[in-house]
Design a protein around this motif. Structure first.
Motif, short mmCIF file in Angstrom:
data_model
loop_
_atom_site.label_atom_id
_atom_site.label_comp_id
_atom_site.label_asym_id
_atom_site.label_seq_id
_atom_site.Cartn_x
_atom_site.Cartn_y
_atom_site.Cartn_z
N ILE A 89 0.92 6.72 -9.15
CA ILE A 89 0.74 6.05 -7.75
C ILE A 89 -0.86 6.05 -8.42
CG2 ILE A 89 0.00 5.54 -6.03
CD1 ILE A 89 3.26 6.76 -5.77
N THR A 120 -3.44 4.40 -4.90
CA THR A 120 -4.51 4.01 -3.94
C THR A 120 -5.83 4.15 -3.23
OG1 THR A 120 -3.30 5.43 -2.39
CG2 THR A 120 -1.91 3.34 -2.84
N SER A 164 0.28 1.51 4.79
CA SER A 164 0.19 2.43 3.02
C SER A 164 0.24 3.41 3.49
CB SER A 164 -0.59 1.83 2.60
OG SER A 164 -2.05 2.69 1.89
N GLN A 205 3.54 5.48 3.64
CA GLN A 205 3.99 5.10 2.58
C GLN A 205 3.69 6.98 1.24
OE1 GLN A 205 5.96 2.05 0.30
NE2 GLN A 205 4.06 1.14 1.32
N ARG A 206 2.25 7.16 1.80
CA ARG A 206 1.62 7.57 0.68
C ARG A 206 2.26 9.27 1.44
NH1 ARG A 206 -4.23 5.78 1.71
NH2 ARG A 206 -4.54 3.35 1.37
N LEU A 249 5.60 9.60 -0.45
CA LEU A 249 5.15 9.37 -1.85
C LEU A 249 5.58 11.05 -2.72
CD1 LEU A 249 4.56 5.31 -2.38
CD2 LEU A 249 7.59 6.63 -2.37
N GLN A 267 0.11 11.44 -7.42
CA GLN A 267 -0.50 10.16 -6.47
C GLN A 267 -1.66 10.62 -6.60
OE1 GLN A 267 0.79 8.49 -2.57
NE2 GLN A 267 0.50 9.84 -2.06
N LEU A 306 2.54 2.07 -9.66
CA LEU A 306 2.82 2.16 -8.88
C LEU A 306 1.71 1.51 -7.18
CD1 LEU A 306 6.31 4.09 -8.34
CD2 LEU A 306 5.62 1.27 -8.05
N PRO A 310 0.82 1.48 -4.01
CA PRO A 310 0.99 1.07 -2.47
C PRO A 310 0.42 0.84 -1.24
CG PRO A 310 1.79 3.78 -2.57
CD PRO A 310 0.56 3.22 -4.13
N MET A 353 3.32 -1.84 -4.30
CA MET A 353 4.48 -1.75 -3.52
C MET A 353 4.10 -2.19 -1.37
SD MET A 353 5.79 2.25 -4.25
CE MET A 353 6.75 2.59 -3.67
N SER A 365 4.38 -2.52 2.04
CA SER A 365 6.29 -1.58 3.14
C SER A 365 6.11 -2.90 4.09
CB SER A 365 4.85 -0.91 3.94
OG SER A 365 4.21 -0.96 5.23
N SER A 395 3.75 -5.03 6.20
CA SER A 395 2.63 -5.19 5.13
C SER A 395 1.57 -6.04 5.71
CB SER A 395 3.33 -6.43 3.61
OG SER A 395 3.30 -7.24 3.85
#
Ligand code: ATP
Ligand code: MG
Length: 333
Positions: A6, A8, A24, A27-28, A31, A37, A146, A148, A182, A184, A187
């Motif tokens: 990932i 971001t 975001s 989610q991080r 994840l 990540q 991915l 996010p 990705m 959420s 969003s």
């Protein structure tokens, strides 16, 4: 088995806000346990519309990092790194700029919208115009599959995949990965002023470090249904910022659903809804504000985290750049 990768990031243009949290950050945090990540503090991208104010970018780097830690991003699980400390990203950007047309860059709807909002006209910095290309370099350098992000970033992902496709076709062996956004459940969180997007640049944010008083004032001033004049009147929940926020933040979805029905039938006042929202936001933000206050006091420790993460990220991004250069037939001197 290798964990999915990932990437971001955020621009260090101001403290992070609730839009980042639901779009975001949340989610991080989830994840990071079963993904590889990387989170990038995009200082170079922050400079693209703050070229005359580098101090602002400099000052906000530790602020954003403190927000990450306060929200629950753990540097032992997530590699947090700084864009300007990774020269391979700038080199990849230069290579990608040759395979993207001006027409394509001009067509990006998010960039178009931002240019209009910022009122750049002919003073538009070249760097700002091409920031989606640099973002493609960021994503691909980590070989992230991915990403996010909030929905304002969908055009960037699309453009990144076009670059991947084109560049791979030019390389002796394809090395770049396609990526997927990705999104959420929320969003795009609207601003506290009801504007379509909460954004640092629009000054309509509620930050993760907001004081009790700031939260109270923001909720009090929030836009509801202008036609809901008396408590007994039926109200509208669509476009009603208080309900949008209750949907995004309230942990008890059944309770929010019941409130919506009641509001639509009439008999539920704005004050009650706002009280419910305020309680929930106070509970969400208070622990983050406290943790953040502790982290921000030790800027040395924050920069050490960033240095360590950037060292790891430098190796990964340099390896991708080398593969691309080799694939293009550039001499590796
Ligand atoms: P700026 O105004 O300086 O561009 P910003 O508030 O838009 O700042 P960014 O750093 O550009 O924040 O965005 C970082 C990430 O947070 C992106 O993935 C973006 O989609 C997401 N994000 C930002 N604002 C929101 C929002 N209101 N709702 C959902 N996601 C958001
Ligand atoms: Mg932005």
């Amino acid at each position: 088995m290798n964990k999915p990768t990932i990437l971001t990031g955020d621009r260090p243009t101001g403290p992070l806000h609730l839009g980042h949290y639901v779009g975001s950050l949340r989610q991080r945090v989830a994840l990071q346990h079963d993904h590889q990540q990387y989170v990038l503090i995009a200082d170079l991208q922050g400079l693209t519309d703050n070229g005359s104010n580098p101090q602002k970018i400099h000052d906000n780097i530790p602020e954003v990092l403190a927000d990450y830690l306060a929200a629950g991003i753990d540097p032992r699980l997530t590699t947090i790194c700084l864009q300007s400390a990774l020269p391979a990203l700038a080199e990849l950007t230069v290579l990608y700029m040759n395979i993207v047309t001006v027409a394509r860059v001009e067509r990006n709807p998010t960039v178009k919208n931002e240019i209009a909002q910022k009122g750049f006209a002919r003073s538009l910095p070249v760097g700002f115009m091409v920031y989606p290309i640099s973002q493609a370099a960021d994503i691909t350098a980590f070989k992230a599959g991915l990403v996010p992000v909030g929905d304002d970033q969908l055009p960037m992902i699309e453009q990144t995949n076009e670059i991947v496709h084109k560049m791979n076709s030019l390389l002796s062996t394809p090395v770049l990965r396609h990526c997927q956004a990705m999104l959420s459940q929320t969003s795009r969180l609207p601003g506290i002023d009801g504007n379509a997007k909460m954004s640092k640049s629009l000054g309509n944010t509620l930050t993760l470090s907001a004081s009790e008083e700031e939260i109270h004032k923001a909720v009090c001033a929030m836009y509801t249904d202008p036609n809901h004049l008396r408590v007994s009147d039926p109200g509208c929940v669509e476009g009603n910022v208080v309900f949008t926020y209750l949907d995004a933040f309230h942990p008890d979805t059944a309770k929010v659903a019941a409130m919506k029905t009641h509001y639509q039938q009439g008999g539920l006042g704005d004050r009650v809804c706002k009280n419910e929202l305020e309680t929930c936001l106070q509970e969400l933000i208070a622990p983050m504000r406290e943790r953040r206050n502790t982290f921000i006091q030790d800027k040395g420790a924050l920069m050490a985290i960033l240095r360590e993460g950037s060292e790891r990220a430098r190796e990964v991004t340099q390896a991708t750049l080398d593969e691309v250069k080799r694939g293009l037939g550039l001499p590796m001197l």
